[in-house]
Design a protein around this motif. Sequence first.
Motif, mmCIF file in Angstrom:
data_model
loop_
_atom_site.group_PDB
_atom_site.id
_atom_site.type_symbol
_atom_site.label_atom_id
_atom_site.label_comp_id
_atom_site.label_asym_id
_atom_site.label_seq_id
_atom_site.Cartn_x
_atom_site.Cartn_y
_atom_site.Cartn_z
ATOM 1 N N ASP A 66 0.825 -1.208 0.000
ATOM 2 C CA ASP A 66 0.000 0.000 0.000
ATOM 3 C C ASP A 66 0.860 1.259 0.000
ATOM 4 N N ASP B 63 -3.364 -3.851 2.798
ATOM 5 C CA ASP B 63 -4.555 -3.183 3.313
ATOM 6 C C ASP B 63 -4.318 -2.620 4.709
ATOM 7 N N ALA C 10 -4.785 2.714 3.512
ATOM 8 C CA ALA C 10 -5.198 2.340 2.161
ATOM 9 C C ALA C 10 -6.578 2.884 1.819
ATOM 10 N N SER D 204 -7.096 -3.590 -2.188
ATOM 11 C CA SER D 204 -5.866 -4.145 -1.615
ATOM 12 C C SER D 204 -6.126 -5.516 -1.008
#
Length: 348
Positions: free
Chosen positions: A258, A286, A290, A299
């Motif tokens: 991310d 994630d 994000a 993600s």
Amino acid sequence: MTTIKDIAAYAKVSSSTVSRVLNNDPTLSVADETRNRIIEASKELGYTTVRKRRNEQKLENLSSPRIGIILTCSLEEEEDGVDDPYFSIIRQGVESECLNQGIYTNKVIRSTDSHQEQIIEDIDGLIVIGGMNLGLLNRLKDSLDNIVFINNSPDEDSYDSVMIDFRKATTSAMEHLLNQGFKEIGYIGGSVSDDFSDNNLVSRDMRLTIYEEIMKSKGTYRRDQVFIGEFSMTQGYQLMKDAISKGNLPEAFFIASDSMAIGALRAIQEANLKVPEDIAIVSFNDVQMAKFASVPLTSVKVYTEQMGRVGVKMLLDRINGRDIPLKVTLPTKLVIRDSCGVKKKVDS
């Protein structure tokens, strides 16, 4: 129950700083005002009640195990954890679970420390977040049986480990993009240091390997659409700039973290391009930021804090007499947000 995250939000500092203050990390350099603010916040939120109970348990049980944590990242990298907080969140999970179990992680060892063996001598168990130098691991075999690796599994016949299935996770990300109708998919990722080598080599990231296998199976792999740097926002930004400057951008990118994806978003916006209209993105981990990116990121969610918590439970089970090493693989989940775009019509 009040958590470290609650205190961090209340005191307006990072969760890592709160954890290190409450655990009396001797390597932490923080202003007295910040330290006092964290302590006061923990009192106001009732966190001291939990800590007092754990202290009482520790006094009642003088045989409470002494646990050490080895961190792959340096102190500077952890303090800059906003750039890529993956390992910092795992550490927070370890320390939170230790507090819940009435155990204090009074040994924090970094892979860059030159006196690791002396630090490890008086502990009952060790949690390795990331990797460990193979030479040191071999020297510990005769003196320390209780070792759990998180995010690495160097010897599953001898040591416990907590992992995710990188193949399954990467495949879910790539299949999502392919199912959206994207054929030209680029890759942005980072290099992985090989902490199990005495030569500090760089090993191959499994995400890149799986990406290449999938693209080659479709007959669409292009080496010039693969960009490798370090796992940071800065590198994500620079690598995307490099991709844009080359021209002939792919329709989509799979980005291996991310942090790198957020940096890439900035480069795309500076080039007056749009996500997902011009370039679709799916990233990895994630982490909390994000969903708050300029374009919320699709993600692969990795349960990093749970990885840390599970590692502590496995270590305690090992200390309490389990002889058979276990390898636990936690699930991942693809979280769909704006960055991957709407379903495109597949050419017939």
